[in-house]
Design an enzyme around this catalytic site. Structure first.
Site: not given
Ligand code: GAR
Length: 205
Positions: A106, A108
């Site tokens: 991921n 961010h």
């Protein structure tokens, strides 16, 4: 190796990943772009690049698990080895995470663990921190939480606006996310607990 990119929105990270696959920086096949939103602009980018797409909506399922089970069935049918979240705004349950342990990456837009959530850049700007950056990490069943692979920081200028900060964050994301994915594909990320060690690139003979 085959992978899927999960998106919910614009897809600027997806675009950078598509280009890194094309250039050979990421030596894996981008076999699927999955979206939980029909209107995600990222789906258009995928179609333009000739990548298969799949859109399943959470509201069409009774429970998070039945939704996730359906996604898993599709991924396994396509022999997807790992998943890259690129602006995908849902958190998976342990059921999903266990199917892809330390195989979901991921991005961010803040220096985690600060400013988790869907409005990372705005929250960073409003809080008035002097340094911010981008985090690439393995996803787990908590929001923006799993073991950190890579972070890049920069100073926030006095004259910074929310718009200029967004642009700078996105530039860093587009630079470092493909690098982290390439390292994962090259099996250079060794996870032990919360720590991720980056192994040296094997020396070419
Ligand atoms: C990116 O800034 C990414 O870091 C963020 O969503 C944006 C998606 O942009 N992700 C999160 O906030 C995860 N909590 P994109 O659709 O243009 O790639």
């Amino acid at each position: 190796m085959k992978f899927a990119v999960f998106v919910s929105g614009n897809g600027s990270n997806l675009q950078a990943i598509i280009e890194a696959v094309k250039s050979g920086e990421i030596k894996a096949e981008l076999a699927l772009v999955f979206s939980d939103r029909r209107k995600a602009y990222a789906l258009k980018r995928a179609k333009e690049a000739g990548i298969p797409t799949l859109c399943l909506l959470r509201k069409d399922y009774a429970t998070p698990q039945s939704y996730e089970r359906d996604i898993i069935i599709q991924l396994k049918e396509m022999d997807i080895d790992f998943i890259v979240l690129a602006g995908f705004m849902k958190v998976f349950t342990p059921f999903f995470i266990k199917k892809y342990p330390n195989q979901i990456l991921n991005v961010h837009p803040s220096l985690l663990p600060s400013f988790k959530g869907a409005r990372g850049i705005k929250d960073t700007f409003t809080y008035g921190v002097k340094v911010t950056g981008v985090t690439i990490h393995f996803a787990d069943d908590k929001m923006d939480h799993g073991p950190i692979i890579m972070q890049e920081s920069f100073r926030i200028a006095e004259r910074e606006t929310l718009e200029s900060l967004e642009e700078r964050v996105h530039q860093v994301e587009r630079k470092i996310y493909p690098k982290a994915i390439a390292m994962f594909v090259e099996k250079r990320l060794k996870v032990s607990g919360r720590r991720v060690k980056i192994l040296e690139k094997p020396v070419k003979k």
